[in-house]
Design a protein around this motif. Sequence first.
Motif, PDB file in Angstrom:
ATOM      1  N   ARG A 263      -0.719   6.797  -6.329  1.00 29.31           N
ATOM      2  CA  ARG A 263      -0.054   8.092  -6.227  1.00 29.31           C
ATOM      3  C   ARG A 263       1.443   7.859  -6.222  1.00 29.31           C
ATOM      4  NH1 ARG A 263      -2.297  11.409  -1.256  1.00 29.31           N
ATOM      5  NH2 ARG A 263      -0.956  12.973  -2.269  1.00 29.31           N
TER       6      ARG A 263
ATOM      7  N   GLU B  90      -0.794   9.864 -10.122  1.00 28.90           N
ATOM      8  CA  GLU B  90      -2.029  10.376  -9.540  1.00 28.90           C
ATOM      9  C   GLU B  90      -3.032  10.788 -10.620  1.00 28.90           C
ATOM     10  OE1 GLU B  90      -3.366  13.225  -5.801  1.00 28.90           O
ATOM     11  OE2 GLU B  90      -1.321  13.277  -6.575  1.00 28.90           O
TER      12      GLU B  90
ATOM     13  N   GLU C 164       1.984   5.003  -3.412  1.00 29.43           N
ATOM     14  CA  GLU C 164       0.825   4.613  -2.617  1.00 29.43           C
ATOM     15  C   GLU C 164      -0.151   3.911  -3.550  1.00 29.43           C
ATOM     16  OE1 GLU C 164      -0.973   7.794  -0.464  1.00 29.43           O
ATOM     17  OE2 GLU C 164       0.921   8.491   0.402  1.00 29.43           O
TER      18      GLU C 164
ATOM     19  N   ALA D  28      -4.011   1.971  -3.924  1.00 30.64           N
ATOM     20  CA  ALA D  28      -5.337   1.876  -3.321  1.00 30.64           C
ATOM     21  C   ALA D  28      -5.774   0.442  -3.097  1.00 30.64           C
ATOM     22  CB  ALA D  28      -6.362   2.595  -4.202  1.00 30.64           C
ATOM     23  N   ALA D  29      -5.129  -0.510  -3.767  1.00 26.49           N
ATOM     24  CA  ALA D  29      -5.521  -1.915  -3.665  1.00 26.49           C
ATOM     25  C   ALA D  29      -4.339  -2.802  -4.044  1.00 26.49           C
ATOM     26  CB  ALA D  29      -6.709  -2.203  -4.583  1.00 26.49           C
TER      27      ALA D  29
ATOM     28  N   SER E 267       0.824  -1.212   0.000  1.00 25.11           N
ATOM     29  CA  SER E 267       0.000   0.000   0.000  1.00 25.11           C
ATOM     30  C   SER E 267       0.860   1.265   0.000  1.00 25.11           C
ATOM     31  CB  SER E 267      -0.950   0.005   1.196  1.00 25.11           C
ATOM     32  OG  SER E 267      -0.219  -0.087   2.410  1.00 25.11           O
TER      33      SER E 267
ATOM     34  N   VAL F 276      -6.983  -0.226 -10.624  1.00 26.20           N
ATOM     35  CA  VAL F 276      -6.385   0.287  -9.395  1.00 26.20           C
ATOM     36  C   VAL F 276      -5.928   1.728  -9.612  1.00 26.20           C
ATOM     37  CG1 VAL F 276      -4.076  -0.612  -9.989  1.00 26.20           C
ATOM     38  CG2 VAL F 276      -4.663  -0.191  -7.591  1.00 26.20           C
ATOM     39  N   ARG F 277      -5.965   2.512  -8.549  1.00 27.89           N
ATOM     40  CA  ARG F 277      -5.462   3.885  -8.581  1.00 27.89           C
ATOM     41  C   ARG F 277      -4.244   3.997  -7.678  1.00 27.89           C
ATOM     42  NH1 ARG F 277      -8.280   7.696 -11.217  1.00 27.89           N
ATOM     43  NH2 ARG F 277     -10.302   7.049 -12.051  1.00 27.89           N
TER      44      ARG F 277
END
Length: 234
Positions: A163, A172, A195, A197-198, A140, A160-161
């Motif tokens: 950063r 991002e 980072e 999100a999943a 993560s 998936v998103r």
Amino acid sequence: MNTKIVQSRSEVLLVGGGALSDDALALALSAAGTVVAADGGAARVLAAGRMPDAVYGDMDSLSEAVQARLAPGVLQRVAEQDSTDFDKCLRHIEAPLVLGLGFLGARLDHQLAAMTVLARRPDRRCVLVGENDVVCLCPSRIVLDLPMGERFSLWPMAEVRARSEGLRWPLEGLGFRPDGITGTSNAVIGPVRLEMAAPAMLLILPVAHLGALRAGLAAAPRWPAQAGGGGVRA
């Protein structure tokens, strides 16, 4: 039979039957405390002069002669045919990190299957090491110390998103997916921070940076096991 779990407080070396040089295996074995083999990978470990601590698989790639050479209790037959030998191994290892050799290269279908397992079992932290690249599932959050200009690739296994900091093309605001936007051939322009999100993004780096990846993963949080036994999710 009841299949034992290999538990280790340090890194575990997992050896498969795919492309792997004798020199790379010898170097990895010299530093390994615990060694597990996937099916036919056991023959390689034995040929290198090491007795594996456990061997998992359906044993369709391991001859009876080699099986007879294994110490008592080492052979852990998993007869079901619904998963790969790599999956059979990974789900039976509990360790801070699994280093997988012999799962990249030679056959593309085997590589794809192995990378799918990385996303299916996010709680099992594993780095696959090939001749040119290393690949793992992104945690993560992770911070990586890499040289300026170095190749940096990401590949989504599901939507998936993400950063980022320190990449030429920031992540991002993008929706990554295998049949849409992917993240290959990016480049490092500073300290890298990611980072996710999943648990659905693979990180691919040149093999020369295995040490930096190990260090980054050691400080990164771990994903929990997926509900229902796995499967990539966005």
